[in-house]
Design an enzyme around this catalytic site. Structure first.
Site, mmCIF file in Angstrom:
data_model
loop_
_atom_site.group_PDB
_atom_site.id
_atom_site.type_symbol
_atom_site.label_atom_id
_atom_site.label_comp_id
_atom_site.label_asym_id
_atom_site.label_seq_id
_atom_site.Cartn_x
_atom_site.Cartn_y
_atom_site.Cartn_z
ATOM 1 N N GLY A 1 42.830 39.382 49.516
ATOM 2 C CA GLY A 1 42.544 39.596 48.098
ATOM 3 C C GLY A 1 42.923 38.417 47.214
ATOM 4 N N ASP B 1 39.676 40.249 51.718
ATOM 5 C CA ASP B 1 40.594 40.354 52.851
ATOM 6 C C ASP B 1 42.004 40.519 52.282
ATOM 7 O OD1 ASP B 1 41.235 40.200 55.645
ATOM 8 O OD2 ASP B 1 41.702 38.092 55.434
ATOM 9 N N GLU C 1 30.609 37.625 46.502
ATOM 10 C CA GLU C 1 31.603 37.148 47.473
ATOM 11 C C GLU C 1 31.394 37.878 48.801
ATOM 12 O OE1 GLU C 1 33.287 35.141 48.879
ATOM 13 O OE2 GLU C 1 35.390 35.065 48.223
#
Ligand code: IMP
Ligand code: MG
Length: 176
Positions: free
Chosen positions: A103, A101, A97
């Site tokens: 999450g 940020d 990924e």
């Protein structure tokens, strides 16, 4: 008219060095096990391409696409899949990924991938913005760089779909 300016935050050489370290760590953990690298489109595609070429395991690629509703750049917790992988049953899955940020995306993806009954699941993120986290459940196993709360473009990451092809990680700012 606002002018967009990109300044180098992490150089191409620094990314390459860090990826070499990450690959060594992954190799140490997995040994010669076959791996399925699951890339979250579109932002992680460059990271996948570069990291995978530093691994000498038997590697398969798969892809999924996440769309967050609402603002293009800020996810509000509502996440959905717009492209799914094939079967991951009994595979050693390593999710690739671009950035953690708020999450929410990571929490969603971990739950989704665990539901596919992999033999194991780990998560590798290139960037982490810990100051932006909205959930404590956004955990990952491998991290490239921890960065401050600035908007990032380049090396796969976009602003309005642009800048993904920059070879470095840049901070985007707007000026008159
Ligand atoms: P989260 O669910 O808030 O953790 O958001 C994750 C997604 O938002 C990432 O996979 C990125 O696509 C996007 N994103 C978050 N921060 C940035 C940034 O600084 N630049 C570009 N995209 C970002
Ligand atoms: Mg993304």
């Amino acid at each position: 008219m606002m002018r967009e300016t990109v300044s180098v935050l992490i150089s191409a050489a620094a990314i390459d060095d860090r990826l070499t370290e990450l690959a060594a760590q992954i190799k140490e953990d997995y040994g010669d096990k076959p791996l399925t690298l699951v890339c979250a489109l579109k932002g992680a595609v460059i990271f996948l391409a570069d990291l995978s070429r530093k691994l000498d395991n038997n590697v398969e690629f798969d892809f999924l696409r996440v769309s967050s509703y609402g603002d293009e750049s800020i996810s509000n917790g509502a996440v959905a899949l717009s492209h799914k992988t094939g079967s991951l049953k009994d595979r050693h899955v390593l999710l690739i990924e671009d950035i953690a940020d708020t999450g929410h995306t990571l929490v969603f993806l971990r739950k989704h991938l665990m539901g596919m009954e992999p033999a194991s699941l780990k998560i590798c993120v290139l960037l982490d913005k810990p100051d932006r986290r909205q959930t404590p459940d956004a955990k990952f196993d491998y991290l490239g760089f921890s960065i401050p709360d600035v908007f990032i473009v380049g090396y796969g990451l976009d602003y309005a779909q642009r800048y993904r092809n920059l070879p470095f990680i840049g901070a985007l700012s707007f000026e008159e």
